[in-house]
Structure formats: C-alpha cells, structure tokens
Design a protein around this motif. Structure first.
Motif, short mmCIF file in Angstrom:
data_model
loop_
_atom_site.label_atom_id
_atom_site.label_comp_id
_atom_site.label_asym_id
_atom_site.label_seq_id
_atom_site.Cartn_x
_atom_site.Cartn_y
_atom_site.Cartn_z
N MET A 166 3.80 9.88 -14.31
CA MET A 166 2.43 10.26 -14.64
C MET A 166 1.50 9.10 -14.30
SD MET A 166 1.12 11.65 -18.23
CE MET A 166 -0.48 11.38 -18.81
N VAL A 167 0.41 9.40 -13.67
CA VAL A 167 -0.58 8.40 -13.28
C VAL A 167 -1.67 8.34 -14.34
CG1 VAL A 167 -2.28 7.77 -11.54
CG2 VAL A 167 -0.09 8.76 -10.83
N ASP A 168 -1.90 7.15 -14.91
CA ASP A 168 -2.94 6.99 -15.93
C ASP A 168 -4.33 6.90 -15.32
OD1 ASP A 168 -1.15 6.99 -18.07
OD2 ASP A 168 -0.83 4.83 -17.92
N LYS A 169 -4.41 6.25 -14.15
CA LYS A 169 -5.70 6.02 -13.51
C LYS A 169 -5.52 6.07 -12.00
CE LYS A 169 -9.44 2.66 -13.27
NZ LYS A 169 -9.90 1.32 -13.64
N THR A 170 -6.40 6.77 -11.31
CA THR A 170 -6.34 6.86 -9.86
C THR A 170 -6.73 5.53 -9.23
OG1 THR A 170 -6.81 9.22 -9.87
CG2 THR A 170 -7.35 8.04 -7.85
N GLY A 171 -5.99 5.15 -8.21
CA GLY A 171 -6.30 3.92 -7.50
C GLY A 171 -5.45 3.79 -6.25
N PHE A 172 -5.62 2.69 -5.54
CA PHE A 172 -4.82 2.45 -4.35
C PHE A 172 -4.51 0.97 -4.23
CE2 PHE A 172 -9.12 1.84 -2.91
CZ PHE A 172 -9.06 0.83 -1.98
N GLN A 173 -3.49 0.70 -3.48
CA GLN A 173 -3.07 -0.68 -3.20
C GLN A 173 -2.87 -0.79 -1.70
OE1 GLN A 173 -2.36 -3.09 -5.73
NE2 GLN A 173 -2.31 -4.49 -4.04
N ILE A 174 -3.33 -1.89 -1.13
CA ILE A 174 -3.10 -2.14 0.28
C ILE A 174 -2.10 -3.28 0.40
CG2 ILE A 174 -4.10 -2.89 2.48
CD1 ILE A 174 -6.69 -1.58 1.66
N PHE A 175 -1.03 -3.01 1.12
CA PHE A 175 -0.02 -4.02 1.40
C PHE A 175 -0.27 -4.50 2.82
CE2 PHE A 175 1.66 -1.18 -1.75
CZ PHE A 175 2.19 -2.05 -2.69
N GLN A 176 -0.36 -5.81 2.98
CA GLN A 176 -0.72 -6.39 4.27
C GLN A 176 0.39 -7.31 4.73
OE1 GLN A 176 -1.74 -9.82 4.79
NE2 GLN A 176 -3.46 -9.75 6.16
N PHE A 177 0.79 -7.15 5.99
CA PHE A 177 1.87 -7.91 6.59
C PHE A 177 1.35 -8.57 7.87
CE2 PHE A 177 3.59 -4.36 4.24
CZ PHE A 177 4.58 -4.94 3.47
N PRO A 178 0.88 -9.83 7.81
CA PRO A 178 0.31 -10.48 8.99
C PRO A 178 1.28 -10.55 10.18
CG PRO A 178 -0.22 -11.74 7.03
CD PRO A 178 0.77 -10.68 6.63
N ASP A 179 2.58 -10.62 9.91
CA ASP A 179 3.56 -10.65 11.00
C ASP A 179 4.09 -9.27 11.34
OD1 ASP A 179 3.39 -13.45 11.19
OD2 ASP A 179 4.84 -13.70 9.58
N GLY A 180 3.63 -8.27 10.63
CA GLY A 180 4.08 -6.90 10.87
C GLY A 180 5.42 -6.63 10.21
N VAL A 181 5.69 -5.36 9.99
CA VAL A 181 6.95 -4.91 9.41
C VAL A 181 7.38 -3.66 10.18
CG1 VAL A 181 5.86 -3.54 7.58
CG2 VAL A 181 8.15 -4.41 7.25
N ASN A 182 8.67 -3.55 10.42
CA ASN A 182 9.19 -2.40 11.16
C ASN A 182 8.92 -1.12 10.39
OD1 ASN A 182 10.73 -0.43 12.40
ND2 ASN A 182 12.45 -1.78 12.79
N TRP A 183 8.28 -0.16 11.05
CA TRP A 183 7.94 1.10 10.41
C TRP A 183 8.72 2.26 11.03
CZ3 TRP A 183 6.03 1.25 5.84
CH2 TRP A 183 5.47 2.42 5.33
N GLY A 184 9.79 1.91 11.75
CA GLY A 184 10.65 2.92 12.37
C GLY A 184 10.15 3.37 13.72
N ASP A 185 11.08 3.85 14.53
CA ASP A 185 10.77 4.36 15.87
C ASP A 185 10.00 3.35 16.71
OD1 ASP A 185 12.04 6.81 15.36
OD2 ASP A 185 10.21 7.69 14.55
N GLY A 186 10.28 2.07 16.52
CA GLY A 186 9.62 1.03 17.31
C GLY A 186 8.19 0.74 16.90
N LYS A 187 7.75 1.29 15.80
CA LYS A 187 6.38 1.06 15.34
C LYS A 187 6.35 -0.13 14.39
CE LYS A 187 5.24 5.90 15.76
NZ LYS A 187 5.00 7.15 15.06
N ILE A 188 5.25 -0.87 14.44
CA ILE A 188 5.04 -2.03 13.58
C ILE A 188 3.82 -1.75 12.71
CG2 ILE A 188 4.59 -4.51 13.47
CD1 ILE A 188 7.30 -3.83 14.67
N ALA A 189 3.96 -1.93 11.40
CA ALA A 189 2.84 -1.73 10.48
C ALA A 189 2.33 -3.08 10.01
CB ALA A 189 3.28 -0.90 9.28
N PHE A 190 1.02 -3.23 9.99
CA PHE A 190 0.38 -4.43 9.48
C PHE A 190 -0.32 -4.16 8.15
CE2 PHE A 190 0.82 -5.03 13.98
CZ PHE A 190 1.33 -6.32 14.06
N LEU A 191 -0.75 -2.93 7.95
CA LEU A 191 -1.38 -2.50 6.70
C LEU A 191 -0.70 -1.21 6.24
CD1 LEU A 191 -5.17 -2.84 7.57
CD2 LEU A 191 -3.81 -4.40 6.18
#
Length: 73
Positions: free
Chosen positions: A1-26
């Motif tokens: 159960m969510v008490d309060k709506t919100g969001f979080q941004i995770f940031q990876f300056p060196d990138g992280v593997n996101w599958g299928d050869g894709k790199i995620a930075f945010l």
C-alpha cells in the motif's frame, strides 16, 4: 500500500545494463495511490522527452547540481 504518491530518480553516470544491449543512465520509479501515477508521469514526461537534458542529468555526479538541473526549465 502506498501512503503518499511520489517518484524517485535513480541516476547512473557510468550507465547500467538495461538488457538487449541498452544502457540506462536515468531510471524513474513511481509509487502512486490509485491512478495518480498518470499525473506523476505526465509531469516528468516533458523533461524526459528532452534528450539533451536527460543526457546532462545522466552524467552529472554532484547531487546539488543534479537537483538544480532537474528543476531548471
């Protein structure tokens, strides 16, 4: 159960593997009550649609600088 709506941004300056050869930075995680996620996503959609800004945000290593750039219009 969510008490309060919100969001979080995770940031990876060196990138992280996101599958299928894709790199995620945010990665955005949203926790929302009912259908409030729609408002959260629409609120940040314009920001994330700006490829230059997202590249800048993805590479910043200082938290204060990240927050300032994130809030800059």
């Amino acid at each position: 159960m969510v008490d309060k709506t919100g969001f979080q941004i995770f940031q990876f300056p060196d990138g992280v593997n996101w599958g299928d050869g894709k790199i995620a930075f945010l990665i955005v995680a949203v926790a929302a009550q009912k259908d409030e996620h729609i408002n959260v996503l629409s609120g940040i959609a314009g920001l994330l649609d700006d490829e230059v800004k997202t590249m800048i945000l993805g590479r910043i290593t200082d938290k204060a600088e990240f927050v300032a750039e994130f809030n800059r219009e």
